[in-house]
Design a protein around this motif. Structure first.
Motif, mmCIF file in Angstrom:
data_model
loop_
_atom_site.group_PDB
_atom_site.id
_atom_site.type_symbol
_atom_site.label_atom_id
_atom_site.label_comp_id
_atom_site.label_asym_id
_atom_site.label_seq_id
_atom_site.Cartn_x
_atom_site.Cartn_y
_atom_site.Cartn_z
ATOM 1 N N GLU A 1 -11.959 3.915 -4.179
ATOM 2 C CA GLU A 1 -11.048 3.712 -5.311
ATOM 3 C C GLU A 1 -9.589 3.767 -4.864
ATOM 4 O OE1 GLU A 1 -10.164 5.488 -9.771
ATOM 5 O OE2 GLU A 1 -11.477 6.610 -8.442
ATOM 6 N N TRP A 2 -9.279 4.677 -3.947
ATOM 7 C CA TRP A 2 -7.897 4.879 -3.508
ATOM 8 C C TRP A 2 -7.754 4.483 -2.036
ATOM 9 C CZ3 TRP A 2 -5.136 5.035 -7.576
ATOM 10 C CH2 TRP A 2 -5.622 5.651 -8.733
ATOM 11 N N ASP A 3 -7.866 3.195 -1.768
ATOM 12 C CA ASP A 3 -7.710 2.640 -0.425
ATOM 13 C C ASP A 3 -6.314 2.043 -0.327
ATOM 14 O OD1 ASP A 3 -7.657 0.998 1.843
ATOM 15 O OD2 ASP A 3 -9.719 0.335 1.593
ATOM 16 N N SER A 4 -5.470 2.602 0.529
ATOM 17 C CA SER A 4 -4.086 2.120 0.630
ATOM 18 C C SER A 4 -3.982 0.780 1.348
ATOM 19 C CB SER A 4 -3.221 3.158 1.351
ATOM 20 O OG SER A 4 -3.705 3.339 2.676
ATOM 21 N N GLN A 5 -4.998 0.408 2.121
ATOM 22 C CA GLN A 5 -4.961 -0.854 2.863
ATOM 23 C C GLN A 5 -5.540 -2.018 2.061
ATOM 24 O OE1 GLN A 5 -3.338 -0.784 5.902
ATOM 25 N NE2 GLN A 5 -2.965 1.273 5.123
ATOM 26 N N THR A 6 -6.576 -1.743 1.296
ATOM 27 C CA THR A 6 -7.205 -2.756 0.448
ATOM 28 C C THR A 6 -7.358 -2.147 -0.944
ATOM 29 O OG1 THR A 6 -8.478 -3.529 2.357
ATOM 30 C CG2 THR A 6 -9.174 -4.315 0.203
ATOM 31 N N PRO A 7 -6.391 -2.389 -1.818
ATOM 32 C CA PRO A 7 -6.462 -1.797 -3.157
ATOM 33 C C PRO A 7 -7.731 -2.225 -3.897
ATOM 34 C CG PRO A 7 -4.292 -2.756 -2.753
ATOM 35 C CD PRO A 7 -5.187 -3.190 -1.623
ATOM 36 N N LEU A 8 -8.136 -1.412 -4.836
ATOM 37 C CA LEU A 8 -9.357 -1.644 -5.593
ATOM 38 C C LEU A 8 -9.369 -3.033 -6.230
ATOM 39 C CD1 LEU A 8 -12.067 -0.598 -6.633
ATOM 40 C CD2 LEU A 8 -10.836 0.535 -8.501
ATOM 41 N N MET B 1 -12.560 -9.925 -4.358
ATOM 42 C CA MET B 1 -13.492 -10.439 -3.354
ATOM 43 C C MET B 1 -14.904 -10.493 -3.926
ATOM 44 S SD MET B 1 -14.111 -11.600 -0.329
ATOM 45 C CE MET B 1 -12.700 -11.216 0.669
ATOM 46 N N HIS B 2 -15.275 -9.478 -4.665
ATOM 47 C CA HIS B 2 -16.600 -9.435 -5.293
ATOM 48 C C HIS B 2 -16.789 -10.624 -6.244
ATOM 49 C CE1 HIS B 2 -20.197 -8.054 -7.198
ATOM 50 N NE2 HIS B 2 -19.616 -7.477 -8.223
ATOM 51 N N ARG B 3 -15.775 -10.916 -7.030
ATOM 52 C CA ARG B 3 -15.861 -12.061 -7.950
ATOM 53 C C ARG B 3 -15.952 -13.375 -7.173
ATOM 54 N NH1 ARG B 3 -11.961 -9.042 -10.558
ATOM 55 N NH2 ARG B 3 -10.297 -10.364 -9.751
ATOM 56 N N ALA B 4 -15.252 -13.466 -6.051
ATOM 57 C CA ALA B 4 -15.219 -14.710 -5.277
ATOM 58 C C ALA B 4 -16.513 -14.972 -4.514
ATOM 59 C CB ALA B 4 -14.045 -14.679 -4.295
ATOM 60 N N LEU B 5 -17.212 -13.920 -4.110
ATOM 61 C CA LEU B 5 -18.439 -14.076 -3.328
ATOM 62 C C LEU B 5 -19.647 -14.071 -4.263
ATOM 63 C CD1 LEU B 5 -17.674 -11.753 -0.291
ATOM 64 C CD2 LEU B 5 -17.620 -14.251 -0.360
ATOM 65 N N ARG B 6 -20.155 -15.242 -4.539
ATOM 66 C CA ARG B 6 -21.313 -15.349 -5.429
ATOM 67 C C ARG B 6 -22.483 -14.543 -4.867
ATOM 68 N NH1 ARG B 6 -19.701 -20.429 -4.456
ATOM 69 N NH2 ARG B 6 -21.523 -20.845 -3.166
ATOM 70 N N GLY B 7 -23.157 -13.844 -5.733
ATOM 71 C CA GLY B 7 -24.337 -13.104 -5.311
ATOM 72 C C GLY B 7 -24.041 -11.791 -4.609
ATOM 73 N N SER B 8 -22.778 -11.391 -4.565
ATOM 74 C CA SER B 8 -22.457 -10.124 -3.900
ATOM 75 C C SER B 8 -22.732 -8.959 -4.837
ATOM 76 C CB SER B 8 -20.992 -10.099 -3.462
ATOM 77 O OG SER B 8 -20.123 -10.093 -4.587
ATOM 78 N N ARG B 9 -22.799 -7.778 -4.245
ATOM 79 C CA ARG B 9 -22.859 -6.525 -4.991
ATOM 80 C C ARG B 9 -21.683 -5.683 -4.527
ATOM 81 N NH1 ARG B 9 -26.274 -8.917 -7.211
ATOM 82 N NH2 ARG B 9 -28.323 -8.262 -7.895
ATOM 83 N N MET B 10 -21.186 -4.832 -5.420
ATOM 84 C CA MET B 10 -20.054 -3.979 -5.082
ATOM 85 C C MET B 10 -20.453 -2.525 -5.178
ATOM 86 S SD MET B 10 -16.169 -4.378 -6.034
ATOM 87 C CE MET B 10 -14.944 -3.239 -5.421
ATOM 88 N N SER C 1 -8.203 -5.721 -5.108
ATOM 89 C CA SER C 1 -8.522 -6.720 -4.080
ATOM 90 C C SER C 1 -10.020 -6.748 -3.782
ATOM 91 C CB SER C 1 -7.750 -6.432 -2.795
ATOM 92 O OG SER C 1 -6.372 -6.599 -2.999
ATOM 93 N N GLY C 2 -10.631 -5.577 -3.712
ATOM 94 C CA GLY C 2 -12.076 -5.519 -3.512
ATOM 95 C C GLY C 2 -12.817 -6.167 -4.663
#
Length: 99
Positions: free
Chosen positions: A29-36, A42-51, A38-39
């Motif tokens: 949740e608190w990632d300073s390099q890849t904010p939530l 990426m999840h929305r962009a990758l069809r069939g992914s799980r988060m 952004s993750g």
């Protein structure tokens, strides 16, 4: 000095995402390099992914840390050894060592 200190945002073309294989996206949740956000994007962009989100988790590394998170580690290990995703997106709670 890291290479990112010299990187100018917008200096590279946007990567086109057209995946055929799924992905397990792990995110503190608190990632300073890849904010939530952004993750999640990426999840929305990758069809069939799980988060897999670690609520209250801090830092860039989610998995197999010295003070790791059993919930996240178990889920990722299952995916990596079987190729099977969790049935739905999953949220694990941060453990004491992750804060």
């Amino acid at each position: 000095m890291t290479p990112c200190a010299f990187w100018q945002q917008g200096s590279e073309p946007q990567t086109r995402i057209d995946n055929t294989a799924g992905a397990l996206i792990t995110q503190n949740e608190w990632d300073s390099q890849t904010p939530l956000f952004s993750g999640r994007a990426m999840h929305r962009a990758l069809r069939g992914s799980r988060m897999l989100t670690v609520a209250g988790g801090e830092g860039h590394g989610v998995l197999y840390a010295p003070d790791g998170n059993p919930c996240a580690d178990k889920t990722a290990t299952f995916y990596l050894t079987t190729g099977r995703f969790p049935a739905k997106d999953l949220t694990c709670q941060a453990t004491t060592g992750q804060k």
